[in-house]
Design a protein around this motif. Structure first.
Motif, PDB file in Angstrom:
ATOM      1  N   PHE A 155     -34.680  76.521  25.647  1.00 34.46           N
ATOM      2  CA  PHE A 155     -35.821  75.943  24.950  1.00 34.46           C
ATOM      3  C   PHE A 155     -36.048  74.557  25.538  1.00 34.46           C
TER       4      PHE A 155
ATOM      5  N   LEU B 243     -33.807  72.744  17.964  1.00 37.66           N
ATOM      6  CA  LEU B 243     -33.963  73.807  18.957  1.00 37.66           C
ATOM      7  C   LEU B 243     -32.627  74.460  19.293  1.00 37.66           C
TER       8      LEU B 243
ATOM      9  N   LEU C 131     -44.215  73.783  23.720  1.00 36.33           N
ATOM     10  CA  LEU C 131     -42.870  74.335  23.554  1.00 36.33           C
ATOM     11  C   LEU C 131     -42.721  75.500  24.512  1.00 36.33           C
TER      12      LEU C 131
END
Length: 115
Positions: free
Chosen positions: A18, A5, A99
């Motif tokens: 993120f 990420l 996510l």
């Protein structure tokens, strides 16, 4: 996961953070973001529950879709942002998390005006 990420974050300047939750909404990664020197992982949100947040609930209700939240003030940075989120499923179709990706609204506007 955090290193992957972090690499993704570096390629997309509009994104601010993120993070990944488990299927119940508990954050399993740190905040992967730009606020740390040179970008990095901030563990302060690891373990927090986001199950009541619209970005989490909408992703769970709309599997297979990418959802976009309304604009709000980020608890992590204090800036206005919106969250893009999607349900994460394994190869067998079982949900294992969500996510989340925060987009800094002012930076996005600034980048758009420079284009």
């Amino acid at each position: 996961l955090e290193q992957v990420l972090l690499g993704c974050l570096q390629g997309f300047p509009g994104f601010e953070l993120f993070y990944v939750t488990d299927a119940t909404g508990r954050q399993v990664t740190g905040n992967i973001g730009r606020q740390q020197a040179g970008g990095g992982v901030d563990d302060s949100a690891r373990g927090k529950s986001w199950r009541d947040r619209p970005w989490f609930q909408d992703a769970v209700r709309q599997p297979g879709e990418v959802v976009v939240s309304d604009i709000y003030r980020s608890k992590a940075t204090g800036d206005y942002c919106f969250t893009i989120s999607t349900l994460l499923v394994d190869a067998d179709g079982r949900t294992f998390g969500v996510l989340g990706a925060d987009v800094n609204f002012l930076k996005l506007l600034s980048a758009d005006s420079q284009a």
